[in-house]
Motif scaffolding. Structure first.
Motif, PDB file in Angstrom:
ATOM      1  N   TYR A 202       0.838  -1.200   0.000  1.00 38.15           N
ATOM      2  CA  TYR A 202       0.000   0.000   0.000  1.00 38.15           C
ATOM      3  C   TYR A 202       0.876   1.254   0.000  1.00 38.15           C
ATOM      4  O   TYR A 202       0.528   2.264  -0.626  1.00 38.15           O
ATOM      5  CB  TYR A 202      -0.921   0.012   1.220  1.00 38.15           C
ATOM      6  CG  TYR A 202      -1.907  -1.139   1.260  1.00 38.15           C
ATOM      7  CD1 TYR A 202      -2.571  -1.566   0.113  1.00 38.15           C
ATOM      8  CD2 TYR A 202      -2.190  -1.800   2.459  1.00 38.15           C
ATOM      9  CE1 TYR A 202      -3.476  -2.614   0.155  1.00 38.15           C
ATOM     10  CE2 TYR A 202      -3.093  -2.845   2.515  1.00 38.15           C
ATOM     11  CZ  TYR A 202      -3.728  -3.254   1.362  1.00 38.15           C
ATOM     12  OH  TYR A 202      -4.614  -4.298   1.404  1.00 38.15           O
ATOM     13  N   GLY A 203       2.009   1.170   0.690  1.00 40.34           N
ATOM     14  CA  GLY A 203       2.934   2.303   0.679  1.00 40.34           C
ATOM     15  C   GLY A 203       3.470   2.594  -0.713  1.00 40.34           C
ATOM     16  O   GLY A 203       3.617   3.764  -1.106  1.00 40.34           O
TER      17      GLY A 203
ATOM     18  N   ILE B 288       0.834   4.427  -2.579  1.00 37.65           N
ATOM     19  CA  ILE B 288       0.765   5.829  -2.144  1.00 37.65           C
ATOM     20  C   ILE B 288       1.906   6.638  -2.757  1.00 37.65           C
ATOM     21  O   ILE B 288       1.721   7.796  -3.165  1.00 37.65           O
ATOM     22  CB  ILE B 288       0.787   5.903  -0.607  1.00 37.65           C
ATOM     23  CG1 ILE B 288      -0.527   5.350  -0.051  1.00 37.65           C
ATOM     24  CG2 ILE B 288       1.028   7.328  -0.125  1.00 37.65           C
ATOM     25  CD1 ILE B 288      -0.500   5.047   1.432  1.00 37.65           C
TER      26      ILE B 288
ATOM     27  N   PRO C 113      -0.042  10.039  -4.241  1.00 37.54           N
ATOM     28  CA  PRO C 113      -0.397  10.430  -2.865  1.00 37.54           C
ATOM     29  C   PRO C 113      -1.821  10.952  -2.732  1.00 37.54           C
ATOM     30  O   PRO C 113      -2.298  11.132  -1.604  1.00 37.54           O
ATOM     31  CB  PRO C 113       0.623  11.536  -2.545  1.00 37.54           C
ATOM     32  CG  PRO C 113       1.714  11.389  -3.549  1.00 37.54           C
ATOM     33  CD  PRO C 113       1.066  10.845  -4.778  1.00 37.54           C
TER      34      PRO C 113
ATOM     35  N   ALA D 267      -7.086   7.803  -2.338  1.00 35.43           N
ATOM     36  CA  ALA D 267      -7.510   7.504  -0.969  1.00 35.43           C
ATOM     37  C   ALA D 267      -7.448   6.016  -0.621  1.00 35.43           C
ATOM     38  O   ALA D 267      -7.146   5.650   0.521  1.00 35.43           O
ATOM     39  CB  ALA D 267      -8.921   8.031  -0.742  1.00 35.43           C
TER      40      ALA D 267
ATOM     41  N   TYR E 267      -4.495   4.460   1.376  1.00 37.33           N
ATOM     42  CA  TYR E 267      -4.478   4.907   2.765  1.00 37.33           C
ATOM     43  C   TYR E 267      -5.494   4.120   3.602  1.00 37.33           C
ATOM     44  O   TYR E 267      -5.201   3.700   4.727  1.00 37.33           O
ATOM     45  CB  TYR E 267      -4.807   6.402   2.854  1.00 37.33           C
ATOM     46  CG  TYR E 267      -3.757   7.329   2.314  1.00 37.33           C
ATOM     47  CD1 TYR E 267      -2.517   7.460   2.941  1.00 37.33           C
ATOM     48  CD2 TYR E 267      -4.006   8.112   1.189  1.00 37.33           C
ATOM     49  CE1 TYR E 267      -1.556   8.335   2.455  1.00 37.33           C
ATOM     50  CE2 TYR E 267      -3.047   8.989   0.690  1.00 37.33           C
ATOM     51  CZ  TYR E 267      -1.829   9.096   1.321  1.00 37.33           C
ATOM     52  OH  TYR E 267      -0.865   9.956   0.848  1.00 37.33           O
TER      53      TYR E 267
ATOM     54  N   ARG F 271      -4.281   0.565   4.071  1.00 31.79           N
ATOM     55  CA  ARG F 271      -3.136   0.511   4.983  1.00 31.79           C
ATOM     56  C   ARG F 271      -3.610   0.740   6.417  1.00 31.79           C
ATOM     57  O   ARG F 271      -3.118   0.109   7.363  1.00 31.79           O
ATOM     58  CB  ARG F 271      -2.074   1.533   4.586  1.00 31.79           C
ATOM     59  CG  ARG F 271      -0.774   1.351   5.357  1.00 31.79           C
ATOM     60  CD  ARG F 271       0.373   2.140   4.740  1.00 31.79           C
ATOM     61  NE  ARG F 271       0.209   3.589   4.876  1.00 31.79           N
ATOM     62  CZ  ARG F 271       1.134   4.477   4.527  1.00 31.79           C
ATOM     63  NH1 ARG F 271       2.284   4.061   4.000  1.00 31.79           N
ATOM     64  NH2 ARG F 271       0.915   5.779   4.665  1.00 31.79           N
ATOM     65  N   GLY F 272      -4.612   1.621   6.571  1.00 27.49           N
ATOM     66  CA  GLY F 272      -5.191   1.826   7.893  1.00 27.49           C
ATOM     67  C   GLY F 272      -5.829   0.564   8.429  1.00 27.49           C
ATOM     68  O   GLY F 272      -5.684   0.209   9.608  1.00 27.49           O
TER      69      GLY F 272
ATOM     70  N   ASP G   4      -4.204   7.495  11.778  1.00 30.14           N
ATOM     71  CA  ASP G   4      -3.387   8.422  10.978  1.00 30.14           C
ATOM     72  C   ASP G   4      -3.623   8.203   9.479  1.00 30.14           C
ATOM     73  O   ASP G   4      -3.706   9.169   8.708  1.00 30.14           O
ATOM     74  CB  ASP G   4      -1.906   8.230  11.300  1.00 30.14           C
ATOM     75  CG  ASP G   4      -1.550   8.690  12.707  1.00 30.14           C
ATOM     76  OD1 ASP G   4      -2.342   9.456  13.295  1.00 30.14           O
ATOM     77  OD2 ASP G   4      -0.489   8.279  13.200  1.00 30.14           O
ATOM     78  N   ASN G   5      -3.725   6.952   9.044  1.00 26.95           N
ATOM     79  CA  ASN G   5      -3.956   6.664   7.626  1.00 26.95           C
ATOM     80  C   ASN G   5      -5.363   7.059   7.196  1.00 26.95           C
ATOM     81  O   ASN G   5      -5.563   7.556   6.077  1.00 26.95           O
ATOM     82  CB  ASN G   5      -3.697   5.191   7.339  1.00 26.95           C
ATOM     83  CG  ASN G   5      -2.224   4.917   7.043  1.00 26.95           C
ATOM     84  OD1 ASN G   5      -1.772   5.011   5.911  1.00 26.95           O
ATOM     85  ND2 ASN G   5      -1.464   4.622   8.088  1.00 26.95           N
TER      86      ASN G   5
ATOM     87  N   GLU H  92      -5.223  10.650   6.528  1.00 26.25           N
ATOM     88  CA  GLU H  92      -4.637  10.945   5.215  1.00 26.25           C
ATOM     89  C   GLU H  92      -5.687  10.755   4.113  1.00 26.25           C
ATOM     90  O   GLU H  92      -5.751  11.532   3.149  1.00 26.25           O
ATOM     91  CB  GLU H  92      -3.435  10.040   4.958  1.00 26.25           C
ATOM     92  CG  GLU H  92      -2.242  10.312   5.851  1.00 26.25           C
ATOM     93  CD  GLU H  92      -1.606  11.661   5.588  1.00 26.25           C
ATOM     94  OE1 GLU H  92      -1.771  12.210   4.482  1.00 26.25           O
ATOM     95  OE2 GLU H  92      -0.938  12.188   6.499  1.00 26.25           O
ATOM     96  N   ALA H  93      -6.493   9.736   4.252  1.00 34.38           N
ATOM     97  CA  ALA H  93      -7.557   9.503   3.264  1.00 34.38           C
ATOM     98  C   ALA H  93      -8.593  10.618   3.308  1.00 34.38           C
ATOM     99  O   ALA H  93      -9.111  11.053   2.266  1.00 34.38           O
ATOM    100  CB  ALA H  93      -8.219   8.152   3.525  1.00 34.38           C
TER     101      ALA H  93
END
Length: 512
Positions: free
Chosen positions: A399-400, A403, A407, A410, A413, A416-417, A431-432, A435-436
């Motif tokens: 997932y990174g 991203i 970036p 969504a 993120y 990954r969350g 936190d992820n 970001e989304a």
């Protein structure tokens, strides 16, 4: 000297002078060899009868007898142009204009030949020469307009000329088609559609007009116009006729465009399931129509197979879809690529994933990523395969990568969350989700996900704020109100919790 002798000498002088009249002046004096005239007239009859070879022979006989016969050179140019021998036609037209620089029709023919030879600047000059000599000839105006819109991409100038052409000949369907294209190039889509409708009214069996109309509908990216585009492409396919013997017998691009339009319509959320299934079947039929004539021709056959694979995947026919994608990929010559290569690998990988063949899926996602280094999707789907195997650390890495590619996407993120949440790393999960939210600030699901992460960390104030925002962005979702009530209970705010519970119950009853 007697008057008789003087008259005789004068007569002889005039006769001798006539013998030495330059050939270029013979036409001006009304003198034309009768054999040349007869050959010319025969050429005109043959030209009208569309017997091009014989017409060329007749006109050639005429100009061999009289090399100042501009009309015969023009006639030969017309016959040669109809035989698609544009260079020879151009030579004949030039001979005509060299003899008669006032011949608008000869300049018009010369410009047509230049246009077909790709000599667009010369054609532009000669069409202007022609129109300068005869501003009332609708054919010249139509030809200049065609050049401006189709070859010089100058729609503003084209409209001025085509307006005049339509005024001079309001029954010319091609003029309206070209004017419609000029309007479309200027994004005057209502005017473009009106002109193309007029063109169809005047000539309802021209596949190019229907094809252009379909492209204008599709270019507007208006979902409401997709059915009209499909109808126009259906007519284009119906009336298609190959121009050359080497052209496909069926309108291949029409089938491919229609299948794309049907896929777009099928993927619309508001399309009913039954209609969606019908559209996918028709996509398969369009692909089969192409493959029946061109079963293994790159890239066309591959494009048809790719579209068929997409439809089959959406019908949950994963095995058949894998076969279609594989056949499409195998048509790509070694060392080359195709417009569908990346997506064929990606979608075949998705099919493998849906069949629980994660290693095969990852191999295809790797190939898709190698085909397009900027695409985040292969990395995201690779993450899905690791998550399905509970390898959340590898999923997080994938997932990174997604991203890093984009970036502002969504979904990586979010996933990954979820992967961090599965590892009980709830702050990283929150936190992820944040970001989304930065990417999609009105998506209620993101606030719900963040709220659940805060609940697991027992940060009930933050959890309530999240669920409240979810409800504000979607006041018809009972789950958001229920979750908000639960956090309020945890905070001891029972009276407000009851209001949220009441709202959740009302929504459940309404939705049932």
């Amino acid at each position: 000297m007697s008057a008789l002798k003087h008259t005789l000498n004068l007569t002889v002088f005039v006769a001798m002078a006539t013998l030495f009249v330059p050939l270029a002046e013979s036409q001006d004096l009304g003198i034309r060899d009768t054999n040349a005239t007869a050959a010319y007239e025969e050429g005109m009859k043959l030209l009208e009868a569309e017997q091009w070879d014989d017409a060329v022979a007749a006109f050639t006989q005429a100009v061999n007898i009289d090399n100042t016969y501009a009309e015969a050179f023009f006639g030969r140019g017309e016959a040669l142009r109809n035989m698609d021998d544009y260079q020879a036609a151009l030579d004949s037209y030039k001979a005509a204009t060299n003899i008669d620089s006032k011949s608008a029709k000869a300049y018009n023919g010369q410009a047509i030949a230049e246009r077909e030879l790709g000599l667009y600047d010369l054609a532009f000059n000669d069409f202007n020469n022609a129109i300068g000599l005869d501003r009332r000839d609708p054919e010249i105006a139509a030809n200049l307009g065609d050049l401006l819109v189709n070859f010089r991409q100058d729609p503003t100038s084209a409209l001025r000329v085509l307006d005049k052409a339509a005024e001079l000949d309001p029954e010319n369907a091609e003029v309206y088609r070209n004017r419609g294209l000029a309007h479309a190039q200027l994004r005057h889509f209502d005017e473009a559609e009106a002109d193309l409708a007029k063109s169809v009214e005047l000539k309802d069996d021209d596949f190019e007009t229907y094809s252009m109309l379909a492209n204008i509908y599709l270019f507007q990216d208006d979902k409401e116009k997709i059915p009209q585009a499909i109808e126009a492409l259906t007519n284009a396919i119906k009336f298609y006729e190959p121009e050359e013997s080497s052209d496909p017998k069926t309108y291949v691009q029409g089938y491919l465009l229609r299948s794309d339009a049907r896929l777009t319509l099928a993927n619309e959320a508001k399309t009913p399931a039954e209609k969606r299934e019908e559209l996918y079947e028709k996509v398969n039929e369009d692909a089969d129509a192409v493959l029946s004539e061109l079963p293994d021709t790159f890239p066309v056959s591959g494009q048809a197979l790719y579209r068929k694979g997409v439809a089959l995947r959406m019908q949950d026919k994963y095995g058949e879809a894998i076969k279609a994608f594989t056949d499409a990929l195998q048509l790509v010559p070694a060392g080359e690529s195709a417009p569908y290569t990346t997506n064929a690998y990606l979608k075949r990988g998705i099919c493998w994933f849906l069949q629980d063949e994660n290693r095969l899926a990852r191999k295809d996602f790797l190939l898709a990523a190698a085909s397009d280094y900027t695409d985040p999707l292969p990395h995201m789907w690779t993450g899905f395969t690791f998550a399905a195997e509970d390898d959340f650390r590898s999923a997080i890495d994938s997932y990174g990568e997604a991203i890093n590619k984009n970036p502002n996407f969504a979904l990586p993120y979010i996933n990954r969350g979820l992967a961090y949440a599965a590892l009980d790393e709830y702050q990283r999960a929150a936190d992820n989700f944040n970001e989304a939210i930065l990417v999609e600030p009105t998506n209620p699901d993101l606030y719900n996900q963040r709220g659940r992460a805060y609940m697991l960390m027992e940060e009930y104030d933050k959890a309530f704020n999240s669920f409240e925002l979810a409800a504000l962005n979607d006041d018809q979702n009972s789950q958001s109100f229920e979750a908000a009530a639960e956090t309020l209970r945890s905070l001891g705010r029972n009276a407000l919790a009851e209001k949220y519970e009441q709202r959740a119950q009302e929504l459940k009853e309404k939705n049932n």
